[in-house]
Design a protein around this motif. Sequence first.
Motif, PDB file in Angstrom:
ATOM      1  N   UNK A 243       0.843  -1.190   0.000  1.00 57.35           N
ATOM      2  CA  UNK A 243       0.000   0.000   0.000  1.00 57.35           C
ATOM      3  C   UNK A 243       0.882   1.246   0.000  1.00 57.35           C
ATOM      4  N   UNK A 244       0.254   2.420   0.032  1.00 61.34           N
ATOM      5  CA  UNK A 244       1.021   3.658  -0.049  1.00 61.34           C
ATOM      6  C   UNK A 244       1.961   3.851   1.134  1.00 61.34           C
ATOM      7  N   UNK A 245       1.560   3.396   2.309  1.00 61.54           N
ATOM      8  CA  UNK A 245       2.407   3.543   3.497  1.00 61.54           C
ATOM      9  C   UNK A 245       3.656   2.677   3.365  1.00 61.54           C
ATOM     10  N   UNK A 246       3.475   1.415   3.015  1.00 57.01           N
ATOM     11  CA  UNK A 246       4.626   0.517   2.852  1.00 57.01           C
ATOM     12  C   UNK A 246       5.505   0.970   1.692  1.00 57.01           C
ATOM     13  N   UNK A 247       4.891   1.487   0.650  1.00 58.34           N
ATOM     14  CA  UNK A 247       5.649   2.006  -0.488  1.00 58.34           C
ATOM     15  C   UNK A 247       6.617   3.083  -0.006  1.00 58.34           C
ATOM     16  N   UNK A 248       6.112   4.004   0.784  1.00 51.23           N
ATOM     17  CA  UNK A 248       6.964   5.058   1.333  1.00 51.23           C
ATOM     18  C   UNK A 248       8.047   4.519   2.248  1.00 51.23           C
ATOM     19  N   UNK A 249       7.712   3.512   3.037  1.00 55.61           N
ATOM     20  CA  UNK A 249       8.711   2.915   3.937  1.00 55.61           C
ATOM     21  C   UNK A 249       9.825   2.221   3.165  1.00 55.61           C
ATOM     22  N   UNK A 250       9.519   1.779   1.960  1.00 55.11           N
ATOM     23  CA  UNK A 250      10.512   1.075   1.142  1.00 55.11           C
ATOM     24  C   UNK A 250      11.367   2.032   0.305  1.00 55.11           C
ATOM     25  N   UNK A 251      11.125   3.328   0.439  1.00 50.36           N
ATOM     26  CA  UNK A 251      11.894   4.319  -0.327  1.00 50.36           C
ATOM     27  C   UNK A 251      12.829   5.073   0.599  1.00 50.36           C
ATOM     28  N   UNK A 252      14.062   4.626   0.637  1.00 53.98           N
ATOM     29  CA  UNK A 252      15.111   5.320   1.386  1.00 53.98           C
ATOM     30  C   UNK A 252      16.447   4.933   0.773  1.00 53.98           C
ATOM     31  N   UNK A 253      17.447   5.728   1.069  1.00 50.98           N
ATOM     32  CA  UNK A 253      18.802   5.450   0.584  1.00 50.98           C
ATOM     33  C   UNK A 253      18.867   5.361  -0.929  1.00 50.98           C
ATOM     34  N   UNK A 254      19.575   4.340  -1.398  1.00 48.73           N
ATOM     35  CA  UNK A 254      19.751   4.159  -2.838  1.00 48.73           C
ATOM     36  C   UNK A 254      18.423   3.984  -3.564  1.00 48.73           C
ATOM     37  N   UNK A 255      17.465   3.312  -2.934  1.00 48.52           N
ATOM     38  CA  UNK A 255      16.160   3.111  -3.570  1.00 48.52           C
ATOM     39  C   UNK A 255      15.479   4.445  -3.855  1.00 48.52           C
ATOM     40  N   UNK A 256      15.524   5.346  -2.909  1.00 48.32           N
ATOM     41  CA  UNK A 256      14.926   6.673  -3.099  1.00 48.32           C
ATOM     42  C   UNK A 256      15.659   7.435  -4.194  1.00 48.32           C
ATOM     43  N   UNK A 257      16.964   7.358  -4.179  1.00 46.48           N
ATOM     44  CA  UNK A 257      17.758   8.049  -5.205  1.00 46.48           C
ATOM     45  C   UNK A 257      17.450   7.489  -6.599  1.00 46.48           C
ATOM     46  N   UNK A 258      17.357   6.181  -6.719  1.00 47.27           N
ATOM     47  CA  UNK A 258      17.074   5.569  -8.010  1.00 47.27           C
ATOM     48  C   UNK A 258      15.644   5.875  -8.482  1.00 47.27           C
ATOM     49  N   UNK A 259      14.704   5.891  -7.555  1.00 49.59           N
ATOM     50  CA  UNK A 259      13.326   6.235  -7.902  1.00 49.59           C
ATOM     51  C   UNK A 259      13.236   7.683  -8.372  1.00 49.59           C
ATOM     52  N   UNK A 260      13.975   8.552  -7.695  1.00 53.90           N
ATOM     53  CA  UNK A 260      13.993   9.974  -8.065  1.00 53.90           C
ATOM     54  C   UNK A 260      14.545  10.134  -9.473  1.00 53.90           C
ATOM     55  N   UNK A 261      15.620   9.442  -9.771  1.00 56.32           N
ATOM     56  CA  UNK A 261      16.189   9.526 -11.123  1.00 56.32           C
ATOM     57  C   UNK A 261      15.233   8.972 -12.176  1.00 56.32           C
ATOM     58  N   UNK A 262      14.531   7.918 -11.835  1.00 56.51           N
ATOM     59  CA  UNK A 262      13.578   7.336 -12.782  1.00 56.51           C
ATOM     60  C   UNK A 262      12.441   8.311 -13.072  1.00 56.51           C
ATOM     61  N   UNK A 263      12.029   9.025 -12.040  1.00 59.09           N
ATOM     62  CA  UNK A 263      10.963  10.015 -12.226  1.00 59.09           C
ATOM     63  C   UNK A 263      11.431  11.148 -13.098  1.00 59.09           C
TER      64      UNK A 263
END
Length: 89
Positions: free
Chosen positions: A69-89
Amino acid sequence: MKIWKDAEGHAYETRITVAEIRDVKTELGINLMDIATGDLLQKISEDVILLCDILYVINRVQAKEYNIDDVQFGRNLYGDALENATRAF
């Protein structure tokens, strides 16, 4: 279209089509088309919660396939994952 993984290893294919633009506008009241003409990109870059909300709406179908869900999605976005997601966006 970019593929990235969250901190738990779930892969997401981020693709922004007219459908995703509509969904973000409907659910968050944000017109992604304003990135080209306004200060929306700066606003998103300064607000990680807003970025995560937008990414969730764009990738919601895939997240639901992982039972995330949206809460778990946010919890899974930190560190390299957040950086990679940001670049993908």
